[in-house]
Design a protein around this motif. Structure first.
Motif, short mmCIF file in Angstrom:
data_model
loop_
_atom_site.label_atom_id
_atom_site.label_comp_id
_atom_site.label_asym_id
_atom_site.label_seq_id
_atom_site.Cartn_x
_atom_site.Cartn_y
_atom_site.Cartn_z
N LEU A 12 -27.55 -4.13 33.97
CA LEU A 12 -28.36 -3.17 34.18
C LEU A 12 -27.33 -1.77 34.28
O LEU A 12 -26.09 -1.77 34.36
N TYR A 13 -28.12 -0.40 34.26
CA TYR A 13 -27.61 0.79 34.07
C TYR A 13 -27.44 1.31 35.60
O TYR A 13 -28.46 1.47 36.19
N CYS A 14 -26.26 1.57 36.04
CA CYS A 14 -26.01 2.24 37.14
C CYS A 14 -26.29 3.87 37.04
O CYS A 14 -26.38 4.19 35.88
N PRO A 15 -26.38 4.37 38.16
CA PRO A 15 -26.85 5.90 37.82
C PRO A 15 -25.58 6.90 37.15
O PRO A 15 -26.01 7.82 36.73
N GLY A 16 -24.32 6.11 37.07
CA GLY A 16 -23.31 6.85 36.36
C GLY A 16 -23.24 6.44 34.78
O GLY A 16 -22.64 7.52 34.08
N CYS A 17 -23.89 5.37 34.61
CA CYS A 17 -23.69 5.16 33.08
C CYS A 17 -24.03 6.07 32.01
O CYS A 17 -25.38 6.63 32.35
N GLY A 18 -23.47 6.32 31.15
CA GLY A 18 -23.55 7.40 30.00
C GLY A 18 -22.92 8.71 30.58
O GLY A 18 -23.15 9.58 29.84
N LYS A 70 -29.93 12.53 27.13
CA LYS A 70 -30.05 11.45 26.61
C LYS A 70 -29.22 10.23 27.16
O LYS A 70 -29.64 9.26 27.30
N PHE A 71 -27.90 10.68 27.28
CA PHE A 71 -27.01 9.76 27.97
C PHE A 71 -27.10 9.71 29.29
O PHE A 71 -26.96 8.61 29.91
N ASN A 72 -27.11 10.92 30.01
CA ASN A 72 -27.43 10.65 31.59
C ASN A 72 -28.14 11.76 32.21
O ASN A 72 -27.35 13.05 32.21
N LEU A 73 -29.25 11.96 32.30
CA LEU A 73 -30.03 13.15 32.79
C LEU A 73 -29.69 13.69 34.25
O LEU A 73 -29.44 14.61 34.40
N LEU A 74 -29.28 12.72 34.86
CA LEU A 74 -29.03 12.86 36.51
C LEU A 74 -27.83 13.65 36.44
O LEU A 74 -27.40 14.72 37.18
N ALA A 75 -26.65 13.21 35.56
CA ALA A 75 -25.34 13.97 35.51
C ALA A 75 -25.67 15.30 35.08
O ALA A 75 -24.83 16.33 35.63
#
Length: 139
Positions: A47-53, A71-76
């Motif tokens: 699974l992808y954690c919120p920090g993955c990418g 595309k890698f991490n919208l949240l970051a």
């Protein structure tokens, strides 16, 4: 805190940030054979954690590839304005006698919104159907 301790803390913080920026600029985390660590949670669960990418997003941002970073991490990427705000307040407080409190970060509402956003991002990016799969880090 004394005048010299504050300035030493500021200089050490700036040096650490600059070292990280240079590291992610010159050693691209987006490369397959990168020496940057892989996510342990992802390795164990798939699974992808919120920090993955987020490491690859940082490298993409430093290379000027904003869309790639998203595309890698919208949240970051979406948290960057808050980090920039915090950095500006930190710099101001390092040189000014009148301290500014970062009140937004101490607001219970802000904390709840961030917590809910991180949990929702974690859940949604692991749903393997369109459009949720767009939140997973893309290579």
């Amino acid at each position: 805190m004394t005048f010299y301790k504050k300035h030493l803390q500021f200089l050490l913080s700036i040096a650490a940030v600059l070292c990280l920026i240079l590291l992610y600029y010159f050693f691209d985390a987006r490369e397959e054979k990168s020496f940057f660590p892989h996510c342990i949670f992802n390795s164990l669960t798939g699974l992808y954690c919120p920090g993955c990418g987020s490491q690859r997003a940082l490298s993409a941002l430093l290379q000027g590839d904003i869309l790639g970073a998203v595309k890698f991490n919208l949240l970051a990427v979406s948290m960057l304005p808050f980090l920039i705000y915090a950095a500006i307040i930190f710099i101001h407080n390092s040189f000014s006698k009148k301290q500014i409190q970062q009140q937004i970060f101490y607001s219970p509402l802000f904390v709840r919104i961030v917590l809910i956003s991180v949990i929702a991002f974690f859940i949604l990016r692991n749903i393997p159907i369109f459009p949720f799969n767009l939140l997973a880090p893309h290579v």
